[in-house]
Design an enzyme around this catalytic site. Structure first.
Site, PDB file in Angstrom:
ATOM      1  N   THR A 272       0.851  -1.187   0.000  1.00  0.00           N
ATOM      2  CA  THR A 272       0.000   0.000   0.000  1.00  0.00           C
ATOM      3  C   THR A 272       0.885   1.235   0.000  1.00  0.00           C
ATOM      4  OG1 THR A 272      -0.025   0.377   2.401  1.00  0.00           O
ATOM      5  CG2 THR A 272      -1.645  -1.184   1.508  1.00  0.00           C
ATOM      6  N   ASP A 273       0.317   2.394  -0.275  1.00  0.00           N
ATOM      7  CA  ASP A 273       1.041   3.621   0.011  1.00  0.00           C
ATOM      8  C   ASP A 273       0.906   3.876   1.514  1.00  0.00           C
ATOM      9  OD1 ASP A 273       2.507   5.928  -0.115  1.00  0.00           O
ATOM     10  OD2 ASP A 273       1.400   6.804  -1.775  1.00  0.00           O
ATOM     11  N   TRP A 274       1.618   4.876   1.988  1.00  0.00           N
ATOM     12  CA  TRP A 274       1.674   5.174   3.427  1.00  0.00           C
ATOM     13  C   TRP A 274       0.255   5.344   3.984  1.00  0.00           C
ATOM     14  CZ3 TRP A 274       6.057   6.231   6.641  1.00  0.00           C
ATOM     15  CH2 TRP A 274       5.751   6.782   7.886  1.00  0.00           C
TER      16      TRP A 274
END
Ligand code: BGC
Length: 735
Positions: A272-274
């Protein structure tokens, strides 16, 4: 090493029971997976930000990867805990945003794209990998492949601009450079293609905003660079923050399973992104953190970056039957496979003395300089550049001696002490009068302007370095006004009053609206934040030791109000007919009629300030008429088009010849033209070379009305030119 011992025995067992089709890595993965508890599996799916203090989490098997640490000692501490203290001894992967160099900082990716030179981009990525892996970083979150059509979006700095083909070519070059020939080589770093998908289409250029992209547009414009890099072997992929048609990417099964796995057959690892899983709550797509974990894993996410949702809730979700163990095994397989491929089980530790031997190596600095030379775009020159005869020059402006700023966004590990600024480098070439004029790019204090103007009158020429501080572009740095900040335009105008030749060098993270500044200078070089070696590169260009060859990877606007603006837009029903009526042409109390009836603004007109692909040289190139070998082609044929390119000037120089194609009539409306090939050609003064482009007709395919990827027969036109707005069209037919 207990892990290895156990794996080998389990692998023997598995092969004994007959898994003939499996690769050696698959066998190791299955053997290890079969020994893991559910909690250990969930631990692998968790990525945490930090360094040495994460050692207890690693020892407990609660973390599969760390990010944001680039200290080899700290990485080794966490690794030791994972390998020697956790029950199964599974190593962590240390990851980092190594976006345009590690210690030796190359131009920002947008600048690298301006080189139109995949070889130098691949070399830059290789050097980044050599330096980063010497510090223990084996996974980078790059390349960013987001198509960017709106320069208000701060992250245009991090990608290759607006064109899908250029984006794919540069993305593939970066993946190859990072990953090398074999991921298990200790200098190889896994690439991460991001952000899947459409993040660059944020409405109004406002970061993290919603996007409106049709499936056809995704397939024709936003997917190609991801597909090309996935096919080139990119090891990992990151989901994006945005939603696509109402579904956040991190919870989007259609994107992560149907497209990525089933359609493309990609077998890498998805992160995932942050906290993009956690953000699905704010999107109003998930009820709570537990729900985000369920949705993300079921959609196809393998690893969670910093939402803490997986580590807290997945065990419960499995017990409740909301997430199956099959999904967990799928995710953990992908993670373990990457770790085996990187050779982390055999060589988990980094030699803590290694980085000192490779950082800022002379050949790294030389490549960074060459990349910076090739990334600068000459936008105007009334003959003053190169400044070969000048002896005394005024150097002024807030970007002339700003070692930190010229590295640009995402240069976490670049040290400004190693940066050479334009001021440093120009002092080697000229007698320099130095007057900063402004302290930083947003500075509005004009108190020193009279002194600057006075200094200009004492010099043979003035070079004004303006632009953006590093912090003004990159993530979360969108702007609605793209003029030079502070009093920079006023500084240029003040210098111009001295009546000496004025060269403006813009050092920025995005295309700025510099029309009024162009009027106040004799020449303008546009350098996207050029990195560690920006100074020597720009000094060589100014002096004439190098000749500009960069081309714009994004359309340059007259005014931010024109955004989004990109050359490869679809045909409209009222295309420009060359008769724009502009504001001042309209009579007072004019009757209520449509003016010109075409798609343009009354104040800025139809065109941009500079088109995609534009860039001047110190020489002049003459394009001959393109000759098509066979203008009637079968769908399995190859288009071959040749033309003569002549260097008419006095300098040896490199031109980027660009091939654009238009599909004249389609089952759905097609773009006015699309870049299909480009080539850098170096010519001696007076020299002519014949260049030939080959384009398989299959590459004219697009997603048609029936959402099938096909070449539709019919009429086409092509252009070969030095930018996207030049050249005469030549027709051909696909039967
Ligand atoms: C960015 C990513 C980046 C990640 C880790 C996020 O905010 O969108 O591109 O890789 O942080 O630093």
């Amino acid at each position: 090493m207990k892990t290895i011992r156990f794996i080998l025995s389990a692998a023997v067992l598995i092969s004994a029971i007959g898994c003939g089709a499996q690769s050696e890595t698959d066998r190791k993965v299955e053997a290890l997976l079969s020994q893991m508890s559910l909690q250990e599996k969930i631990g692998q799916m968790n990525q945490l930000s930090g360094g040495a203090w994460l050692k207890d989490e690693a020892a407990a098997g609660n973390v599969g990867s760390i990010l944001n640490c680039s200290d080899p000692k700290e990485i080794n501490i966490v690794q030791k805990a994972a390998v020697e203290e956790s029950r199964l001894g599974i190593p962590i992967i240390a990851s980092r945003d190594v976006i345009h160099g590690f210690h030796t900082i190359f131009p920002i990716p947008l600048g690298q794209a301006a080189t139109f030179n995949p070889a130098i981009v691949e070399k830059g990525a290789r050097i980044a990998a050599i330096e980063a892996t010497a510090s223990g970083v084996r996974w980078t979150f790059s390349p960013m492949l987001d198509i960017a059509r709106d320069p208000r979006w701060g992250r245009v700095a991090e990608g290759s601009g607006e064109d899908p083909y250029l984006d794919a070519v540069m993305g593939v070059a970066m993946v190859k450079g990072y990953q090398g020939d074999n991921l298990s080589d200790p200098t190889s770093m896994a690439a991460c293609i991001k952000h899947f998908v459409g993040y660059g289409a944020a409405e109004g250029g406002r970061d993290y905003n919603t996007t409106m992209i049709s499936e056809r547009s995704l397939r024709n414009t936003y997917f190609p660079a991801f597909k090309a890099t996935a096919e080139a072997g990119a090891a990992t992929l990151m989901t994006s923050f945005n939603e696509i048609d109402g579904v956040p990417s991190t919870g989007n099964k259609w994107l992560l399973k149907d497209i990525l796995r089933d359609e493309w057959g990609w077998d890498g690892m998805v992160v995932t992104d942050w906290n993009s899983a956690g953000e699905m709550i704010a999107h109003g797509f998930s009820r709570d953190l537990k729900h985000t974990a369920e949705q993300a894993i079921n959609a196809g996410v393998d690893m969670d970056m910093m939402s803490y949702g997986f580590i807290q809730y997945v065990e419960e979700l499995v017990k409740e039957g909301k997430v199956s163990e099959k999904e967990i095994d799928r995710a953990v397989r992908n993670i373990l496979k990457l770790k085996f491929e990187l050779g982390l089980f055999e060589n988990p530790y980094v030699d803590e003395t290694a980085s000192a031997k490779v950082d800022y190596a002379p050949e790294h600095l030389e490549a960074a300089k060459q990349c910076a030379v090739e990334s600068a775009v000459l936008l105007k020159n009334n003959g003053v550049l190169p400044l070969s005869a000048a002896r005394t020059i005024l150097v002024t402006g807030p970007l002339a001696d700003a070692p930190y700023e010229q590295m640009g966004t995402w240069a976490f590990d670049g040290q400004k002490e190693h940066t050479i600024t334009p001021l440093d480098a120009l002092r080697e070439e000229y007698n320099v009068i130095w007057e900063p004029g402004l302290a930083y790019s947003r500075d509005k204090n004009t108190k020193d302007f009279a002194r600057v103007r006075n200094a200009a009158s004492r010099a043979d020429a003035a070079v004004v370095f303006v632009g953006e501080e590093a912090i003004l572009s990159g993530e979360a740095h969108s702007l609605s006004n793209l003029n030079l900040q502070g009093a920079q335009s006023e500084l240029i105008a003040e210098v111009a009053k001295a009546g000496k030749p004025v060269v403006v060098v813009v050092i920025a993270g995005r295309p700025l609206t510099i029309e009024r500044d162009l009027a106040n200078c004799d020449a303008m070089l546009y350098s996207f934040h050029p990195g560690t070696m920006g100074g020597p590169a720009l000094a060589d260009l100014i002096k004439g030791k190098a000749v500009p060859s960069g081309k714009l990877p994004m359309t340059f606007l007259r005014d931010a109000g024109q955004a989004p603006f990109y050359y490869n837009h679809n045909n409209s029903g009222r295309p420009c007919n060359g008769t724009e009526t502009l504001l001042n042409d309209i009579p007072i109390a004019a009757g209520q009629t449509s003016l010109g009836c075409t798609s343009y603004y009354l104040d800025t007109g139809y065109g941009p300030l500079f088109p995609f692909g534009y860039g001047l040289s110190y020489t002049e190139f003459e394009y001959g008429k393109p000759v098509i070998e066979n203008a009637e082609l079968e769908r399995d044929g190859v288009l071959r088009v040749s033309l003569d390119l002549k260097n008419k000037g006095k300098y040896e120089a490199t031109e980027v010849a660009q091939l654009y194609v238009q599909d004249c009539v389609g089952s759905v409306v097609r773009p006015v033209k699309e870049l299909k090939r480009f080539e850098r050609i170096t010519l001696a003064p007076g020299e002519t070379k014949t260049i030939t482009f080959e384009l398989p007709v299959a590459e004219l395919a697009f997603w048609n009305f029936d959402m099938e990827y096909v070449v539709e027969p019919g009429d086409f036109r092509l252009w070969v030119a030095g930018d996207s707005a030049s050249g005469e069209p030549v027709g051909f037919v696909v039967k």
